[in-house]
Design an enzyme around this catalytic site. Structure first.
Site, mmCIF file in Angstrom:
data_model
loop_
_atom_site.group_PDB
_atom_site.id
_atom_site.type_symbol
_atom_site.label_atom_id
_atom_site.label_comp_id
_atom_site.label_asym_id
_atom_site.label_seq_id
_atom_site.Cartn_x
_atom_site.Cartn_y
_atom_site.Cartn_z
ATOM 1 N N HIS A 3 -4.880 -28.392 -8.675
ATOM 2 C CA HIS A 3 -4.446 -28.697 -7.308
ATOM 3 C C HIS A 3 -3.556 -29.943 -7.262
ATOM 4 O O HIS A 3 -2.724 -30.076 -6.358
ATOM 5 C CB HIS A 3 -5.657 -28.882 -6.384
ATOM 6 C CG HIS A 3 -5.416 -28.390 -4.990
ATOM 7 N ND1 HIS A 3 -5.269 -27.058 -4.690
ATOM 8 C CD2 HIS A 3 -5.247 -29.059 -3.819
ATOM 9 C CE1 HIS A 3 -5.051 -26.923 -3.391
ATOM 10 N NE2 HIS A 3 -5.026 -28.110 -2.838
ATOM 11 N N ARG A 31 -1.991 -22.535 -5.325
ATOM 12 C CA ARG A 31 -3.423 -22.813 -5.498
ATOM 13 C C ARG A 31 -3.887 -22.031 -6.736
ATOM 14 O O ARG A 31 -3.287 -21.022 -7.112
ATOM 15 C CB ARG A 31 -4.221 -22.365 -4.275
ATOM 16 C CG ARG A 31 -3.819 -23.060 -2.970
ATOM 17 C CD ARG A 31 -4.629 -22.504 -1.806
ATOM 18 N NE ARG A 31 -4.317 -23.187 -0.555
ATOM 19 C CZ ARG A 31 -3.408 -22.767 0.328
ATOM 20 N NH1 ARG A 31 -2.712 -21.659 0.068
ATOM 21 N NH2 ARG A 31 -3.192 -23.430 1.449
ATOM 22 N N LYS A 63 -4.704 -18.589 1.203
ATOM 23 C CA LYS A 63 -5.756 -19.151 2.051
ATOM 24 C C LYS A 63 -5.523 -18.738 3.501
ATOM 25 O O LYS A 63 -4.406 -18.818 4.007
ATOM 26 C CB LYS A 63 -5.747 -20.678 1.938
ATOM 27 C CG LYS A 63 -6.961 -21.343 2.581
ATOM 28 C CD LYS A 63 -6.964 -22.822 2.282
ATOM 29 C CE LYS A 63 -8.184 -23.493 2.898
ATOM 30 N NZ LYS A 63 -8.195 -24.936 2.630
ATOM 31 N N ARG A 75 -0.058 -28.825 -7.428
ATOM 32 C CA ARG A 75 0.408 -28.343 -6.114
ATOM 33 C C ARG A 75 0.793 -29.530 -5.222
ATOM 34 O O ARG A 75 1.835 -29.518 -4.568
ATOM 35 C CB ARG A 75 -0.692 -27.498 -5.474
ATOM 36 C CG ARG A 75 -0.417 -27.075 -4.023
ATOM 37 C CD ARG A 75 -1.554 -26.174 -3.561
ATOM 38 N NE ARG A 75 -1.663 -26.094 -2.115
ATOM 39 C CZ ARG A 75 -1.004 -25.229 -1.353
ATOM 40 N NH1 ARG A 75 -0.152 -24.388 -1.886
ATOM 41 N NH2 ARG A 75 -1.198 -25.204 -0.040
ATOM 42 N N TYR A 111 1.682 -35.560 3.023
ATOM 43 C CA TYR A 111 2.507 -35.919 1.866
ATOM 44 C C TYR A 111 3.495 -37.037 2.188
ATOM 45 O O TYR A 111 4.031 -37.669 1.275
ATOM 46 C CB TYR A 111 3.227 -34.687 1.321
ATOM 47 C CG TYR A 111 2.259 -33.648 0.807
ATOM 48 C CD1 TYR A 111 1.511 -33.866 -0.353
ATOM 49 C CD2 TYR A 111 2.031 -32.466 1.510
ATOM 50 C CE1 TYR A 111 0.603 -32.936 -0.806
ATOM 51 C CE2 TYR A 111 1.115 -31.521 1.064
ATOM 52 C CZ TYR A 111 0.404 -31.768 -0.096
ATOM 53 O OH TYR A 111 -0.511 -30.852 -0.544
ATOM 54 N N HIS A 125 0.760 -23.648 4.734
ATOM 55 C CA HIS A 125 -0.089 -24.400 5.650
ATOM 56 C C HIS A 125 -0.010 -23.816 7.055
ATOM 57 O O HIS A 125 1.057 -23.402 7.499
ATOM 58 C CB HIS A 125 0.340 -25.875 5.711
ATOM 59 C CG HIS A 125 -0.055 -26.653 4.500
ATOM 60 N ND1 HIS A 125 0.516 -27.854 4.157
ATOM 61 C CD2 HIS A 125 -0.989 -26.406 3.531
ATOM 62 C CE1 HIS A 125 -0.030 -28.311 3.050
ATOM 63 N NE2 HIS A 125 -0.945 -27.449 2.653
#
Length: 383
Positions: free
Chosen positions: A328, A239, A264, A331, A363, A354
């Site tokens: 992003h 990120r 995150k 990414r 994805y 995640h």
């Protein structure tokens, strides 16, 4: 009721009625529970919330547990705060907001709002968003109106004005988060506004680039420092904020890993370090001699997020990529290309940081592995 498959339970809710904090008692119709509720001191019924309630104090709270002990389950999941305080070592200060000069006709966040953000060590970007959106919320109402008197009806009307003015679902959701933070975290009334509806989440697919497009972008980034930035965004699946937070010691060359600190959700993780980018990083280090952060500004401070965005946009334009490219997207492309090359979804989840596999599964909808082998029915037409 038991016959209808409902478990015997009383769910505690936070209510604010006649300028007083109340304990709401929500339960399915049951003669035993109803009889016990009637025995509670000063119990009343709220037509608005469709539940019984009593004054919120320690004595009444203990009495509720004693009254229903052995009879039914007292569900407190909506009553007590369960979100842990962030454990990051980095302290948050919102003094820049606290020390603003008063502006006529504008209500600033109350001091306890600032204090709770600092105590719980919210990320600075999150804190900024909460402050800005909460101030827009409170300035929607007359200055004389007590914030604790605002009810769900008024909050719904405010949210409706956001929707009608064309605000995005993300903006509305963040506004709800800021509002709930004040009432549920600052004033310790979790789930007080439990019936505020959020916009239905749009299941939009991530925008990705082909590997050939990514390589063109990197090849058209001629400045060494900028090329390292673009290459790391893609090759490590970073990120933008994670990239500019990288410190010199986070490049672990002997294990070919990058350490991402406080990603995150305040999570640390390891991700991939490319051999080709390591060679460029060594050249970059000798030329620029950063002291603390891997990428630093002119005065040695952390590199700015906006500068990273401009680098990517400029390089993509030079590479003649028609669509607007963001950091992003690199990414997203990293994750998609790994999936197309047969890397296990759980490994990709770990590299991206995640929380759940469900987030990573998005994805699978954009990866073309196997899809390009399908013969299009139009091409089956005989010539």
């Amino acid at each position: 009721m038991k016959g209808q498959g409902h478990p015997k339970q009383v769910t505690l809710k936070h209510l604010y009625i006649e300028n007083q904090k109340m304990i709401g008692l929500l339960f399915y119709p049951d003669k035993i529970i109803q009889a016990l509720v009637k025995q509670l001191p000063n119990v009343k019924w709220s037509t608005q919330y469709e539940m019984a309630f009593i004054p919120n104090n320690d004595k009444n709270l203990n009495l509720i547990f004693d009254t229903f002990k052995g009879v039914c389950w007292v569900n407190c999941s909506h009553f007590f705060p369960n979100k842990p305080i962030n454990i990051s070592n980095e302290e948050l200060s919102v003094d820049s907001f606290r020390k603003r000069k008063p502006k006529a006709g504008w209500r600033y966040c109350p001091e306890d709002f600032y204090q709770k953000l600092e105590i719980r060590k919210y990320a600075l970007n999150t804190a900024k968003i909460y402050i800005q959106l909460f101030e827009k919320f409170i300035n929607h109402f007359p200055e004389k109106e007590n914030l604790m008197d605002l009810n769900e009806y008024k909050i719904r009307n405010y949210l409706q004005t956001l929707v009608q003015s064309g605000k995005s679902d993300s903006y509305v959701n963040q506004s709800i988060n800021a509002i709930k933070f004040y009432y549920e975290v600052v004033h310790e009334m979790p789930n007080r506004f439990y019936s505020i509806e959020r916009p239905i989440k749009t299941e939009s697919l991530p925008r990705v680039l082909s590997q050939e497009q990514v390589f063109r972008i990197i090849d058209n980034t001629h400045n060494l420092k900028h090329r390292c930035i673009v290459s790391l965004l893609y090759s490590a699946g970073l990120r933008r904020g994670e990239l500019i937070d990288l410190k010199l010691e986070d490049v672990i060359s002997d294990r070919m890993l990058l350490r991402v600190n406080n990603g995150k959700g305040r999570k640390d993780r390891y991700t991939l370090l490319s051999e080709s980018i390591l060679a460029d990083l060594r050249k970059y280090y000798k030329r620029y001699k950063p002291l603390k952060y891997l990428f630093e500004g002119v005065s040695g401070e952390k590199y700015s997020a906006s500068s990273v965005g401009k680098i990517v946009v400029r390089s993509a334009r030079k590479a003649k990529i028609i669509q607007r490219v963001t950091p992003h997207m690199l990414r997203h492309s990293f994750a998609t290309h790994l999936l197309e090359n047969g890397i296990d979804l759980r490994q990709i989840q770990s590299l991206l940081g995640h929380n759940t596999l469900r987030t990573t599964e998005i994805y699978t909808h954009v990866a073309v592995r196997g899809m390009n082998k399908i013969k299009n029915p139009l091409d089956l037409r005989k010539t």
